[in-house]
Design a protein around this motif. Structure first.
Motif, PDB file in Angstrom:
ATOM      1  N   ARG A  43       0.694  -1.280   0.114  1.00  0.00           N
ATOM      2  CA  ARG A  43       0.013  -0.073   0.033  1.00  0.00           C
ATOM      3  C   ARG A  43       0.968   1.261   0.005  1.00  0.00           C
ATOM      4  NH1 ARG A  43      -3.876   1.842   4.733  1.00  0.00           N
ATOM      5  NH2 ARG A  43      -5.310   3.097   3.741  1.00  0.00           N
ATOM      6  N   LEU A  44       0.689   2.177  -0.985  1.00  0.00           N
ATOM      7  CA  LEU A  44       1.399   3.275  -1.119  1.00  0.00           C
ATOM      8  C   LEU A  44       0.748   4.567  -0.207  1.00  0.00           C
ATOM      9  CD1 LEU A  44       2.077   3.432  -4.849  1.00  0.00           C
ATOM     10  CD2 LEU A  44       3.420   2.409  -2.995  1.00  0.00           C
ATOM     11  N   ALA A  49       1.250   8.096  -3.568  1.00  0.00           N
ATOM     12  CA  ALA A  49       0.107   7.466  -4.575  1.00  0.00           C
ATOM     13  C   ALA A  49      -0.707   8.904  -4.833  1.00  0.00           C
ATOM     14  CB  ALA A  49      -0.999   6.822  -3.536  1.00  0.00           C
ATOM     15  N   ALA A 389      -0.967  13.039  -8.116  1.00  0.00           N
ATOM     16  CA  ALA A 389      -0.776  11.491  -8.359  1.00  0.00           C
ATOM     17  C   ALA A 389       0.526  11.584  -9.160  1.00  0.00           C
ATOM     18  CB  ALA A 389      -1.890  10.931  -9.156  1.00  0.00           C
TER      19      ALA A 389
END
Length: 594
Positions: A43-44, A49, A389
């Motif tokens: 998970r970023l 992210a 992003a």
């Protein structure tokens, strides 16, 4: 040369494949768990992210330093989570860091300014009179009729005949002045369940109604709900989260509104509420108390400020003259009804008690909510980081490139200096990398771990720490060969000394990571966590993979014979020739003459 000791160590030396099989099984099991969970990538974090990260620091008022404690911080986190979810945000994180900081991570696609405004303000707590209420989805929430005459006898027993029509279990909250020990449950629908003292008691025979009428006035000064409010109430479906999040949006404290709340059976109810009669800042303190005197169990006591006492006495005096459900007031936190006790007479003196079939946890939660609206606790915005992003992707790519360059340089050094031994080192690095990746992927859904840029830096630093452990062992083996020993005895004799050095070195690294994790806040903790994790994995890999693999390779002719490309060539290492004992030549025997 001393022979190796027999026993457990000799057995472990002769069967290194057991350790290799164990670590292989662990890798396969963890990989299977990763694919089974559906989370095949770590998970970023926000910085990789994209999204917004807000760091808030709790600041008490003078003389109220004790207000910053775990209970109040957890309450603040709960309220902020509710607010962030109200923005329609998915996968948002609100968590405490240290003893006075809260980190709010909101993924991309969220209005960062709106999020900052929502999470940084004090909770909005109001006491509003109930005009109408019923179960969401069209069911009725029947309420008992009110006579205004207290009775010491419980009314729950006389309501048994109508239990089939009740919306709750028949135990409902009442607000009292806390001066009496008598309890009397009623049958109105609420969030927790109620019992009362002499100040406020249920009727002898509660009579459920088919539906609370929204046309009744809440207070002497409140007008009937207008058509627009009644239309909003009719359309309100509190079973839907998206509807609950926006119920009553835009309503001022001086206006009537609609709201949602959950009763003791977990069912959602909808309400029409009058203008706020008491503000949350009028509550001086609230506590969960175990009332052993009257047998009422866990109760919530409230103490109002001077102005709040007058307001509360006025509103309870007006509500006591109303029929149910207009004799109830709703405690509304950030637009959601968390409790709706009813009253039978004016509560004066600045103190009140809400009693019912509370558990310790539910009473503490309600006390926290009441307290938080009046706590001398505000939050200072320490930092706000907004990452697009695209920028997050660039930072992730840069981090991966840096890691690849670092790994390539380490491998080149190992190839140049250790030659054949570099195969064992590279294989160990790959095993360590696989374990790190799989565990990070599993920690995301398990504990909410997010890989941020500092965490990537920690993983890059760990490459050097892991390689250092191999180098320590290899150099010990080479030292033994320089002393004139053959490879297999050298591998076993070098291990005890190398093992001590590796353990001490990794312990220092882990201790530094643990201290850094405890004393820092925010993203730096990602660096510390990753560094600590990879340090532990370094010990696992060296013990269960590197040492057993070198033991197996020492049996191969390529290494055992000291091939010049093995990295263990005795001549290249300057090995001493083995010491050999020689006999002194005997003196010639002297012949004796006859």
């Amino acid at each position: 040369m001393a022979a190796l000791k027999k026993g457990r160590n000799a057995s472990a030396t002769s069967k290194p494949w057991r350790s290799l099989a164990l670590i292989l099984i662990a890798i396969v099991a963890l990989t299977g768990g990763m694919f089974a969970s559906g989370h095949t990538t770590p998970r970023l974090g926000i910085d990789l992210a994209g999204g917004t990260s807000i760091t808030l620091a709790a600041v008490p008022e003078a003389g109220q330093e004790s207000a910053i404690n775990k209970t109040n911080m957890d309450t603040a986190v709960s309220i902020m989570e509710r607010r962030v979810n109200g923005l329609g945000v998915s996968e948002a994180e609100v968590q405490t860091q240290g003893d006075r900081n809260i980190i709010v991570n909101i993924p991309k696609g969220t209005n960062s300014e709106q999020a900052r405004e929502q999470v940084g303000t004090t909770a909005k707590l109001y006491f509003r009179p109930v005009i109408a209420t019923e179960l969401a989805g069209g069911g009725a929430a029947p309420q008992p009729s009110a006579t205004g005459e207290p009775s010491a006898d419980p009314s729950g027993d006389k309501a048994d005949d109508t239990s089939g029509d009740k919306a709750t279990d028949g135990a409902n909250e009442k607000a009292t002045d806390g001066s009496s020990a008598s309890a009397s449950p009623s049958s109105s629908a609420t969030t927790q369940g109620r019992a009362v003292t002499d100040a406020l008691k249920a009727d002898e025979s509660p009579t459920p109604t088919d539906k609370a009428s929204p046309s009744a006035s809440a207070t002497g000064g409140a007008s009937d709900p207008d058509a627009k409010l009644q239309a909003a109430y009719a359309k309100l479906d509190c079973t839907k989260e998206s509807v609950r999040a926006t119920a009553g949006d835009g309503a001022k404290a001086t206006e009537s509104t609609v709201a949602c709340g959950q009763n003791s059976q977990g069912q959602w109810q909808k309400y029409i509420l009058g203008p706020a009669a008491v503000d949350g800042t009028d509550v001086d303190e609230a506590d969960a108390v175990l009332n052993t005197t009257s047998g009422a169990g866990w109760t919530v006591t409230m103490k109002f400020t001077g102005e709040g006492s007058k307001k509360f006495a006025d509103i309870t005096g007006q509500l006591a003259q109303k029929q149910s459900p207009q004799n109830q007031f709703a405690i509304v936190l950030d637009g959601e009804v968390v409790s709706d006790p009813y009253v039978r007479q004016a509560l004066t003196g600045g103190n009140a008690e809400i009693s019912g079939n509370f558990t310790q946890q539910s009473s503490q939660e309600l006390a926290n909510m009441l307290s938080y609206g009046a706590l001398p606790l505000t939050f200072r915005e320490d930092s706000v980081t907004t990452v697009t992003a695209a920028l997050g992707g660039e930072q992730l790519q840069a981090g991966l490139i840096a890691g690849a360059i670092g790994l390539a340089l380490v491998i080149l050094y190992l190839l140049f200096y250790y030659r054949g031994l570099s195969f064992i080192a590279v294989a160990s690095l790959l095993v360590s990398a696989a374990l790190t990746y799989v565990i990070m992927a599993l920690l995301g859904p398990t504990i909410g771990f997010a890989l941020n840029l500092p965490a990537v830096c920690g993983a890059i630093v760990a490459i050097g720490i892991t390689a250092d452990s191999f180098i320590v062992y290899f150099e010990r083996v080479r030292d033994e060969i320089r002393e004139g020993r053959s490879l297999r005895p050298a591998v076993e004799r070098a291990w005890p000394r190398a093992r001590r050095t590796i353990l001490v070195s990794d312990f220092v690294s882990f201790l530094a990571a643990a201290v850094l994790f405890v004393v820092t806040v925010g993203k730096v903790q990602g660096f510390a966590f990753t560094l600590g994790l990879t340090t532990v994995l370094d010990v696992v890999v060296v013990f269960l993979f590197t040492k057993p693999l070198l033991t197996l390779m020492a049996r191969r002719t390529f290494f055992a014979s000291g091939h010049k490309w093995s990295g263990l060539d005795p001549k290249a290492l300057g090995a001493k020739p083995p010491l050999r004992r020689t006999r002194r030549p005997s003196a010639p025997a002297q012949t004796k003459e006859a």
